[in-house]
Design an enzyme around this catalytic site. Structure first.
Site, short mmCIF file in Angstrom:
data_model
loop_
_atom_site.label_atom_id
_atom_site.label_comp_id
_atom_site.label_asym_id
_atom_site.label_seq_id
_atom_site.Cartn_x
_atom_site.Cartn_y
_atom_site.Cartn_z
N SER A 604 0.85 -1.19 0.00
CA SER A 604 0.00 0.00 0.00
C SER A 604 0.89 1.25 0.00
O SER A 604 1.64 1.44 -0.95
CB SER A 604 -0.95 -0.05 1.20
OG SER A 604 -2.01 0.87 1.03
N ASP A 685 -8.47 -5.52 -5.91
CA ASP A 685 -8.03 -4.31 -5.20
C ASP A 685 -8.66 -3.12 -5.90
O ASP A 685 -8.17 -2.66 -6.93
CB ASP A 685 -6.51 -4.22 -5.21
CG ASP A 685 -6.00 -3.02 -4.41
OD1 ASP A 685 -6.83 -2.24 -3.91
OD2 ASP A 685 -4.77 -2.88 -4.29
N HIS A 717 -7.02 -5.80 -1.62
CA HIS A 717 -5.88 -4.94 -1.29
C HIS A 717 -4.99 -5.54 -0.21
O HIS A 717 -3.79 -5.25 -0.17
CB HIS A 717 -6.42 -3.58 -0.81
CG HIS A 717 -5.38 -2.53 -0.60
ND1 HIS A 717 -4.66 -1.98 -1.63
CD2 HIS A 717 -4.93 -1.92 0.53
CE1 HIS A 717 -3.82 -1.07 -1.16
NE2 HIS A 717 -3.96 -1.01 0.14
#
Length: 723
Positions: A604, A685, A717
């Site tokens: 991320s 995601d 994600h």
């Protein structure tokens, strides 16, 4: 992107480690582990795995214990255990009860669809959820003293979770739970959906999709009802949608659960986003109280809203006082800033809230001071002590999630409060009263070497805390030890120090050198803490022969709100400079780290930083980089879901602050990319769409940089598979 730390399982560990070993470790040790068995009906509450080395396989197959809930006597505690088998490729699940004194546990059920056990009042009876037929959910009653003696106390017409129980007196218990509601207010059941002859979706308002699913007309809702006992058997008499016709949604998607509502004998309190504002661009929430005169009937009034003019941000953790007359919750000041500081709000009289619409007259923001200055920490949850005299706060503090107490009576008098820590290193996952009539607390927690610890703490004498049970015998079952974990502090980009956690191999020797795994956390407003994870677990990498260093640069939580706020409009600025300084500190001050054999990896925002490394000088210091679901083009964040996030962090929408959006975009610096890289990006995601990962891989391939691309069609994600 900013989110709560989640313990989802993914194969990305194995993939990442294979690549890192290839690039940085000259030879790898052989790992073996032994799994022993015991009587499934009774035995120690600790796992029966003895690992020679902690491997990804052991991480994923080790029994995972939930938080535990004590009974009224404080002698027993109920919890769940799930275990994954690589042999059968299946997961088993159990509900067990721990004898707090002896440490032994008994099996209540091994039904793999059973979950969320709760004690039924002041008895040895339990209530849990069980998946029923045709998408229904069954409420099952069991008994600690009569294993196998169960009956269905009620059946709900869809999938539910987040059960809470509250005694209403002899033979009556209020029940609260959550589930998806159809537009007409009924409980949603996928099995009842009529067949659709089109795949078209039409939207007139964003968000179109959120994290890993497309938005639908179905919304989260809270239900309440009554369980009655007759002849030793409990039966659900009725249940009602408390939010029907209100336009409100609670728990708030995607991460809201039990922490977004509470149940008392007098009604419900909950938080919900402001229904007038678009949730894609706003975080503003309100606190609501719904009085319930009878749990046998539908609500006769609408929830009463408490709106504080000074607090316009996200809200969480609504909780009743033990007497049901007052409440507390957390709320942020700024709308649109999901990482703002949580303020503690106390509502002394819920009855007055129903009679007075003046928020300032019925609610108080609790002030905490530390050394005569305002406390700069941000609580993640608030609760009351069993006697109602203390507020209990779980607060992230320099790499730990710590339980603090403050005196409630003094705060009501306007006396500035000082925080008092009740726990030490580790991360708290739940706090429960130990027993009726006592102020002692039963705490569930984890740390970097143990995936489940149960402890008893007396707020009056926290130094006398005693551990009840450690799932892995303080890490020994994994071959791990707390001695592997230490801290370093180094100078940041400005006049501040940066903290990092250091995890060494279990066979560490001072006279040897080890390759470095430099792990960058996501968020960016998050932090590495002493907590267990089945996602990015530092000990797994350490046991492959790495020194793992987990820095908390500018933007990290737990070091004061100013440190968090400083990353705004500086994504690749101050944090990158901190990380450069950290690498230099490691090179100069940790002689056992071979920085010539270093790798960096992150997910991320950590993935964003891998791409920023690629385009900047620090990237040349690493043999390989691993980017999991990271940011490639900052401009493409317009295709993300929660637009308030980039709008805040980058100083406004793209068309109003284009220069900042483009300034911090890793795509600007692809001409400098040269370090071998593993790119992991999953198809579900929707936070950072898969095109980000494909763009990275295309650049790497066209520049003929050694690279691989790994994707999972059913993962999101966080690497969680979507069923």
């Amino acid at each position: 992107m900013a989110l709560s730390r989640l313990g989802y399982v993914s194969i990305i560990f194995a993939s990442s480690i294979v690549v890192l070993l290839y690039f940085s470790v000259q030879s790898s040790p052989r790992f073996e582990f032994l799994v022993s068995t015991h009587d499934v009906a009774s035995g120690s509450s600790e796992m029966n795995i003895q690992a020679d080395k902690f491997t990804p396989e052991i991480l994923l197959s080790a029994p995972r214990r939930s938080s535990a809930v004590p009974d009224h006597s404080g002698k027993l505690a109920v919890y769940t255990v799930s275990t994954y088998s690589f042999e059968s490729h299946a997961k088993t699940s159990e509900i067990r009860v721990l004898d707090i004194t002896s440490g032994q546990s008994i099996l209540i059920t091994n039904d793999k669809t059973a979950s969320e056990p709760n004690w039924l009042g002041d008895t040895n009876k339990l209530l849990w959820l069980k998946e029923g037929e045709n998408g229904h959910t069954e409420l099952v009653q069991g008994h600690v003293d009569k294993i196998g003696d169960t009956h269905v106390a009620g059946t709900l017409s869809g999938s539910v979770s987040n059960v809470k129980l509250q005694s209403l007196g002899p033979a009556k218990i209020a029940i609260g739970f959550t589930g998806k509601a159809c537009p007409n207010g009924t409980l949603y059941n996928k099995e009842d959906e009529p067949k659709s002859y089109t795949t078209a979706r039409l939207y007139d308002r964003t968000m179109v999709r959120h994290w890993d699913e497309y938005e639908t007309p179905r919304k989260n809702a809270i239900w309440y009802g009554v369980l009655e006992e007759q002849n030793g058997r409990w039966t659900l008499q009725s249940s009602w949608n408390a939010l029907k016709g209100t336009g409100l949604e609670s728990p708030i998607p995607t991460f809201g659960g039990k922490d977004h509502f509470d149940l008392s004998f007098s009604g419900l309190v909950f938080v919900a986003k402001d229904p007038v504002l678009n949730p894609a661009f706003n975080t503003k929430c309100n606190f609501y109280h719904l009085p319930v005169s009878s749990f046998f009937q539908a609500p006769i009034s609408k929830p009463q809203k408490l709106e504080l003019e000074a607090l316009q941000g996200a809200a969480s953790s609504p909780v009743f006082s033990p007497d049901g007359e007052s409440a507390a919750f957390l709320q942020m000041e700024q709308n649109g800033y999901e990482s703002d500081k949580n303020r503690i709000v106390h509502v002394p009289s819920l009855a007055a809230m129903q009679e007075n619409s003046e928020s300032s007259a019925i609610a108080k923001v609790v002030t905490i001071e530390e050394q005569d200055t305002a406390w700069d920490r941000s609580p993640s949850s608030v609760g009351f002590s069993p006697d109602g005299k203390l507020l209990l706060l779980v607060v992230e503090d320099q790499g730990d999630d710590v339980l603090f107490k403050i005196d409630l009576a003094a705060s009501l008098d306007g006396t500035a409060q000082h925080s008092h820590a009740l726990t030490g290193p580790g991360t708290i996952s739940d706090v429960q009263p130990l027993r009726t009539g006592s102020n002692e607390l039963f705490i569930s927690s984890t740390n970097l070497v143990d995936n489940s610890v149960y402890t008893i703490v007396d707020p009056a004498q926290p130094s006398g805390a005693r551990m009840v049970s450690s799932n892995s015998r303080n890490g020994a079952s994994f071959g791990l030890s707390s001695e592997q974990v230490s801290d370093i502090w180094f100078k940041g980009a400005g006049a501040y120090q940066v903290h990092a956690l250091v995890i060494k191999p279990s066979n560490f020797s001072e006279d040897q050198t080890y390759p470095l795994a430099y792990m960058i956390h996501g968020g960016p407003q998050s932090a590495w803490t002493r907590s267990w994870s089945t996602r990015w677990n530092p000990a797994v990498f350490a046991e492959q022969g790495y020194i793992v260093i987990c820095p908390n640069p500018t933007g990290s939580t737990g070091y004061g709100q100013a440190f968090v706020d400083a990353i705004t409009e500086s994504w690749g600025g101050l944090p990158y400079e901190d990380l450069v300084n950290g690498f230099e500190y490691i090179r100069e001050h940790l002689p056992y780290v071979d920085t010539d054999r270093a790798v960096a990896l992150g997910a991320s925002y950590g993935g964003y930083m891998m791409n920023w490394f690629q385009g900047h000088p620090l990237g040349r210091a690493f043999k390989a980089l691993v980017c999991h679901d990271g940011v490639f083009s900052m401009t493409n964040q317009i295709s993300s879901d929660e637009q308030y996030f980039p709008n805040h962090d980058l100083g406004g929408p793209y068309w109003k602050n284009r220069a900042t959006w483009e300034k911090w975009s890793p795509a600007r610096f692809t001409g400098n990319w040269s370090t071998p890289m593993l790119v992991i990006h999953n198809e579900l995601d929707y936070r950072l769409p898969m095109s980000e990962g494909l763009a990275m891989f295309n650049v790497l391939q066209e520049r003929e940089i050694e690279s691989r691309f790994l994707t999972f069609s059913d993962e999101n994600h966080w690497g969680k598979a979507i069923s």
